[in-house]
Design an enzyme around this catalytic site. Structure first.
Site, PDB file in Angstrom:
ATOM      1  N   THR A 103       1.095   1.024   8.274  1.00 60.23           N
ATOM      2  CA  THR A 103       1.611  -0.187   8.951  1.00 60.23           C
ATOM      3  C   THR A 103       0.276  -0.748   9.701  1.00 60.23           C
ATOM      4  O   THR A 103      -0.779  -0.235   9.484  1.00 60.23           O
ATOM      5  CB  THR A 103       2.513   0.190  10.070  1.00 60.23           C
ATOM      6  OG1 THR A 103       1.948   1.017  11.231  1.00 60.23           O
ATOM      7  CG2 THR A 103       3.907   0.997   9.614  1.00 60.23           C
ATOM      8  N   LYS A 157     -13.202  -1.680  11.911  1.00 65.62           N
ATOM      9  CA  LYS A 157     -13.812  -0.574  10.982  1.00 65.62           C
ATOM     10  C   LYS A 157     -15.070  -0.033  11.748  1.00 65.62           C
ATOM     11  O   LYS A 157     -15.439   1.253  11.555  1.00 65.62           O
ATOM     12  CB  LYS A 157     -13.986  -1.256   9.470  1.00 65.62           C
ATOM     13  CG  LYS A 157     -12.868  -1.529   8.837  1.00 65.62           C
ATOM     14  CD  LYS A 157     -13.127  -2.032   7.468  1.00 65.62           C
ATOM     15  CE  LYS A 157     -11.758  -2.294   6.752  1.00 65.62           C
ATOM     16  NZ  LYS A 157     -12.401  -3.194   5.453  1.00 65.62           N
ATOM     17  N   LEU A 172     -13.266   4.559  -0.946  1.00 69.13           N
ATOM     18  CA  LEU A 172     -14.549   4.869  -0.857  1.00 69.13           C
ATOM     19  C   LEU A 172     -14.816   5.925   0.102  1.00 69.13           C
ATOM     20  O   LEU A 172     -14.231   6.110   1.367  1.00 69.13           O
ATOM     21  CB  LEU A 172     -15.507   3.852  -0.389  1.00 69.13           C
ATOM     22  CG  LEU A 172     -15.821   2.578  -1.308  1.00 69.13           C
ATOM     23  CD1 LEU A 172     -16.667   1.777  -0.762  1.00 69.13           C
ATOM     24  CD2 LEU A 172     -16.104   3.141  -2.785  1.00 69.13           C
ATOM     25  N   LYS A 202      -5.565   0.930  11.137  1.00 63.44           N
ATOM     26  CA  LYS A 202      -6.723   0.932  11.994  1.00 63.44           C
ATOM     27  C   LYS A 202      -6.452   0.835  13.468  1.00 63.44           C
ATOM     28  O   LYS A 202      -7.128   1.193  14.269  1.00 63.44           O
ATOM     29  CB  LYS A 202      -7.734  -0.188  11.575  1.00 63.44           C
ATOM     30  CG  LYS A 202      -8.124  -0.238  10.258  1.00 63.44           C
ATOM     31  CD  LYS A 202      -8.973  -1.482  10.005  1.00 63.44           C
ATOM     32  CE  LYS A 202      -8.862  -1.689   8.531  1.00 63.44           C
ATOM     33  NZ  LYS A 202      -7.841  -2.363   7.973  1.00 63.44           N
ATOM     34  N   GLY A 252      -6.186 -15.213  -3.962  1.00 62.62           N
ATOM     35  CA  GLY A 252      -5.541 -14.075  -3.104  1.00 62.62           C
ATOM     36  C   GLY A 252      -6.411 -12.871  -2.483  1.00 62.62           C
ATOM     37  O   GLY A 252      -5.857 -11.871  -2.291  1.00 62.62           O
ATOM     38  N   VAL A 296       0.791  -1.323   0.079  1.00 58.22           N
ATOM     39  CA  VAL A 296      -0.045   0.038  -0.195  1.00 58.22           C
ATOM     40  C   VAL A 296       0.789   1.297  -0.010  1.00 58.22           C
ATOM     41  O   VAL A 296       0.768   2.226  -0.771  1.00 58.22           O
ATOM     42  CB  VAL A 296      -1.058  -0.105   1.304  1.00 58.22           C
ATOM     43  CG1 VAL A 296      -1.689   1.376   1.379  1.00 58.22           C
ATOM     44  CG2 VAL A 296      -2.067  -1.143   0.853  1.00 58.22           C
ATOM     45  N   GLU A 318      -6.047 -12.006   3.513  1.00 61.57           N
ATOM     46  CA  GLU A 318      -4.576 -11.627   4.294  1.00 61.57           C
ATOM     47  C   GLU A 318      -3.721 -12.985   4.158  1.00 61.57           C
ATOM     48  O   GLU A 318      -4.417 -14.154   4.077  1.00 61.57           O
ATOM     49  CB  GLU A 318      -5.035 -11.395   5.769  1.00 61.57           C
ATOM     50  CG  GLU A 318      -5.618  -9.982   5.755  1.00 61.57           C
ATOM     51  CD  GLU A 318      -4.890  -8.909   5.372  1.00 61.57           C
ATOM     52  OE1 GLU A 318      -3.616  -8.782   5.768  1.00 61.57           O
ATOM     53  OE2 GLU A 318      -5.375  -8.204   4.639  1.00 61.57           O
ATOM     54  N   GLU A 335      -9.350   7.846   5.983  1.00 64.29           N
ATOM     55  CA  GLU A 335     -10.237   7.642   5.258  1.00 64.29           C
ATOM     56  C   GLU A 335     -10.094   6.133   4.942  1.00 64.29           C
ATOM     57  O   GLU A 335     -10.789   5.254   4.790  1.00 64.29           O
ATOM     58  CB  GLU A 335     -10.314   8.367   3.758  1.00 64.29           C
ATOM     59  CG  GLU A 335     -11.299   7.973   2.909  1.00 64.29           C
ATOM     60  CD  GLU A 335     -12.716   8.413   3.451  1.00 64.29           C
ATOM     61  OE1 GLU A 335     -13.399   7.468   4.140  1.00 64.29           O
ATOM     62  OE2 GLU A 335     -13.223   9.548   3.222  1.00 64.29           O
TER      63      GLU A 335
END
Ligand code: ADP
Ligand code: ASP
Ligand code: MG
Length: 831
Positions: free
Chosen positions: A571, A697, A628, A594, A679, A483, A682, A621
């Site tokens: 991370t 979340k 999104l 998160k 895939g 990412v 995780e 975000e």
């Protein structure tokens, strides 16, 4: 051939060794050179003492001072191998000095004229020795006394050069030497009165001599060599964290020296600014350092204030009276009355009601100033328009100087805020009309503390990165994994647009992984290489990075003057404390992580509060729906005054996929097997399947919307228990098969009611529930396809029909997009 003037202060001329060193420095100059020398370090102080002792009847002690000075110069002379002729010169100057001291003590009178003659001896001695040292280095040098040519008025102790005369006489005195390839070594500090007497330009005046000569010869550059690396952001003896200011405008340098920065004499900048000649202050002990350049450029950089300086021993006077309101020119008259008596006013400020004017003058002038004001306002005092003229406290004046202040609102407020927070009492303030400085009168005893507080409040202790980029946007990326790398790639792609839209240039200054970090405050130049190696599995420390955690990185970064620093966390580490530190240090934070926001409730509130109090942005975000606009939508509702009642939806692409396969008739174990093989999970599929990720979340959504409080927890029903974590895939699938039948019957039951199973998160006031649930097939959630995410907001405004955000909510690229969107919001805020 270019012409350069090199001035060496007493600090650079302490003894014979230093003189030889200076001679070598001059030898390496590739230009026609004029050298201006101060007296050997401390010599002028000794001469002042000797003169004062002599007039006070201490003839013998005064003569002892002279012999000490004599001895010091003789020792230096011996070390310079007693060059022919120089000893005689030294003896001649010392003999005159002894004679002057004798006369002063005999007459018990020390006139300013005689005093100047005495003080000039320090320079007359040092120039002889320095010229000798230069000759030993093979330089054709000659000592020249400025009191034979540098024309000034007769104001002894503080003489003013007479420009029309000295420019001509200076050229006449020095050009022949330069034309002959000779280096004149000129006595600093001294001049010649119209009657031929020796004058001095005020303590520290050799700097001024150098620029006067430079102006007269139209030199190409002036170097002021001293014992510090340049002009510091504050007197380094008062503020140990002070740093070198690489560039000052003439006006900034003048203002600083006027307000007490001893490194340059007050009037030094006048001749060079007139002619546009650049001046550099340099350290003779560290000639390789670039020093401070002073010229006509305006370089506000990131800091509107460049330095803080201070003058002590001032006294406040005030002229008070209601009758002054509306009467024009009162301040100008007060100022004029003092100027007429030759009294300098260091600060003047008028209260906005116009019923008082405060002035500061050097304490020694306070009584004279009081009487000047009383006579200037005699009539008003008689009429009662001016009620009184008050001599107030002993104060110090602290000045914050920088041309950038004129373009930056709120600097003064920041200064006063910082002083207030430290309980430092502000007695008077004045802002120059040019907005080049704000000066603040504080109690004399508070001066050092005030200088430190202001220096700190303005962040002047930060090291310049050397690549001053006022339009920089400095990024620190934690976690250069897939990412993180995608974020940087997307950012690179948008670079031009970011510059166009926000006028900012993003620059990656640091990367950190579990092993350590790479950091370069001027921007990582091997970024691509490092990222490629990182993608290939090599750690940052293996690539020459520094071992250490995020705190160590922050420690390093916080000593530099980064531009609009942004911490980007990609991370899954518990980095909340680090984010707090970054926010409190004035960084903005973007997180795809998160953990900090879904951890302890207090940490979440601390982070949000810290962002608010430090005026920074904390953007997250990507923590809920990747790219999104989930949090953005939530904020939009909040900002427009709407109140959320519930937020529900499907927040996991993986679980969405598994549920969709169940709907198509797959067994649970089969659906998971396909997800793994494609895939979509995780590395440890249990991370997704146990629901913990969706739980986080839901917590973030619940807390940000205010629906969840400190006591509220999320109920999570996973597809598998979280203690299955770490199982080999085969074993995991085996165990899942024991659950196939159960899920099959739940699916069938739902289907019988026209419903379908979804992995749902549902947040409402005080509760959050996460787990498989049956929803009507004919509903937004029921119609959801494949791995898409969906969040459905119900609020006061969206009560009947919900507001729905839907789309792909997982995957590297869309997650990176969420992060990039947050970075762009910060750019918009900080441009
Ligand atoms: P010189 O003998 O070379 O003329 P000075 O003693 O007159 O040297 O000036 C240099 C000194 O000025 C430094 O040693 C430092 O202590 C002091 N100083 C005060 N304020 C500043 C400042 N803002 N930047 C650099 N030096 C300063
Ligand atoms: N020697 C003089 C002084 O000490 C002048 C100077 O150093 O610039 O004030
Ligand atoms: Mg000086």
């Amino acid at each position: 051939m270019p012409v350069e003037v090199h001035k060496f202060g007493g600090t650079s001329l302490a003894d014979a060794e230093r003189m030889v060193h200076v001679a070598r420095l001059v030898g390496s100059v590739d230009a026609s050179t004029v050298v201006v020398a101060s007296a050997m370090g401390g010599a002028t102080d000794h001469l002042v003492e000797a003169a004062n002792l002599a007039v006070a009847g201490g003839r013998d002690t005064a003569l002892e001072r002279v012999s000490a000075l004599h001895a010091r110069h003789r020792i230096a002379l011996l070390k310079l191998k007693n060059p022919p002729g120089v000893a005689d010169e030294v003896e001649r100057v010392v003999a005159e000095l002894a004679e002057l001291i004798g006369a002063v003590s005999r007459l018990a009178e020390l006139t300013p004229r005689v005093r100047d003659r005495i003080l000039s001896c320090g320079e007359k001695l040092s120039t002889r020795l320095l010229a000798a040292a230069m000759q030993r280095e093979g330089i054709d040098a000659i000592a020249v006394d400025a009191d034979t040519f540098l024309a000034t008025d007769g104001r002894h102790g503080q003489a003013n050069p007479l420009r029309v005369v000295y420019e001509r006489t200076t050229r006449a005195a020095l050009l022949p030497h330069l034309e002959a390839g000779r280096v004149p070594v000129v006595t600093g500090f001294c001049g010649q009165a119209p009657d031929g007497a020796t004058t001095t330009l005020g303590r520290g005046g050799s700097d001024y001599t150098a620029t006067l000569i430079a102006g007269a010869l139209d030199a190409d550059e002036v170097s002021i060599w001293t014992d510090v690396d340049g002009v510091y952001s504050a007197d380094p003896r008062v503020v140990p964290q002070a740093r070198i200011v690489p560039h000052l405008n003439y006006r900034e340098a003048s203002e600083l020296s006027y307000y007490g920065a001893k490194v340059l004499h007050q009037r030094t900048m006048i001749p060079v600014s007139r002619a546009g000649i650049p001046l550099r202050t340099r350290n003779s002990f560290r000639p390789e350092q670039p020093g401070t350049v002073v010229d006509g450029r305006f370089t506000p950089g990131s800091h509107p204030v460049k330095a803080i300086s201070a003058i002590r021993d001032q006294q406040l006077l005030s002229v008070e009276g209601k009758g002054m309101a509306g009467v024009p020119g009162v301040a100008a008259r007060a100022f004029g009355a003092l100027a007429d008596r030759g009294l300098s006013v260091t600060m003047i400020s008028q209260s906005s009601s116009e019923s008082s004017i405060s002035l500061a003058v050097p304490s020694v002038d306070a009584l004279a100033a009081e009487s000047a004001l009383k006579s200037a306002f005699r009539d008003e005092l008689g009429r009662g328009d001016v009620e009184e003229i008050v001599v107030g406290e002993e104060v110090g004046l602290v000045a914050a100087v920088g041309l950038g202040m004129a373009h930056t609102p709120g600097v003064a407020a920041r200064l006063f805020g910082a002083l207030g927070a430290e309980r430092l009492n502000v007695l008077a303030i004045a802002q120059g009309s040019s907005e080049l400085n704000v000066s603040i009168a504080v109690d004399d005893a508070d001066v050092d503390r005030a200088v430190r507080v202001l220096h700190d409040a303005l962040g002047l202790d930060l090291i310049d990165t050397g690549s001053e980029s006022p339009d920089g946007l400095d990024l620190v990326l934690l976690g250069p994994g897939s990412v993180g790398r995608a974020v940087l790639a997307q950012l690179e792609d948008r670079r031009e647009q970011i510059l166009e839209r926000f006028g900012l240039r993003p620059r990656v200054v640091a990367l950190a992984d579990r092993s350590g970090f790479v950091f370069d405050p001027a921007g990582l130049d091997r970024l691509d290489e490092i990222l490629a190696a990182k993608a290939g599995g090599s750690s940052l420390v293996e690539q020459g990075g520094t071992a250490g955690d995020g705190d160590a990185l922050l420690d390093a970064a916080l000593t530099y003057r980064l531009m609009r620093p942004v911490l980007i966390d990609c991370t899954d580490a518990p980095s909340g404390a680090l984010m707090l530190r970054a926010l409190s240090a004035g960084w903005d934070v973007v997180t795809a992580n998160k953990v900090p926001l879904a951890g302890p409730f207090e940490l979440h509130t601390d982070l949000v509060d810290m962002a608010r109090t430090s005026g920074r942005l904390l953007r997250a975000e990507a923590t809920v729906g990747a790219g999104l606009p989930v949090i953005e939508t939530l904020e939009m509702l909040q900002h427009t005054g709407d109140r959320l009642t519930t937020a529900e939806g499907c927040l996991s692409g993986t679980l969405g996929f598994v549920m969709a396969r169940l709907q198509q008739g797959d067994k649970l174990s089969e659906a998971v097997e396909v997800a793994i093989s494609r895939g979509y999970t995780e590395p440890d599929p249990v991370t997704d399947l146990c629901g913990a990720d969706v739980g986080r979340k839901a917590v973030i959504l619940g807390r940000l919307s205010g629906l969840l409080g400190p006591e509220d927890e999320v109920e999570v029903e996973g597809l598998v228990p979280d203690d299955w974590a770490g199982l080999p895939v085969a074993e995991l699938l085996d165990r899942l098969r024991t659950k196939d039948a159960d899920f099959e019957s739940r699916r069938a039951a739902a289907e019988a009611e026209g419903k379908v199973l979804r992995y749902l998160a549902r947040v409402s006031a005080g509760t959050a529930v996460v787990g498989p649930a049956a929803v009507p097939l004919d509903s937004p959630i029921g119609r959801l396809a494949g791995s898409d995410n969906l969040v459905l907001f119900r609020s006061e405004r969206y009560a009947e029909r919900p507001l729905v955000v839907i789309g792909p909510g997982a995957g590297v690229d869309v997650t990176a997009m969420g992060v990039l969107g947050d970075v762009l919001r910060i750019a918009a805020e900080r441009r």
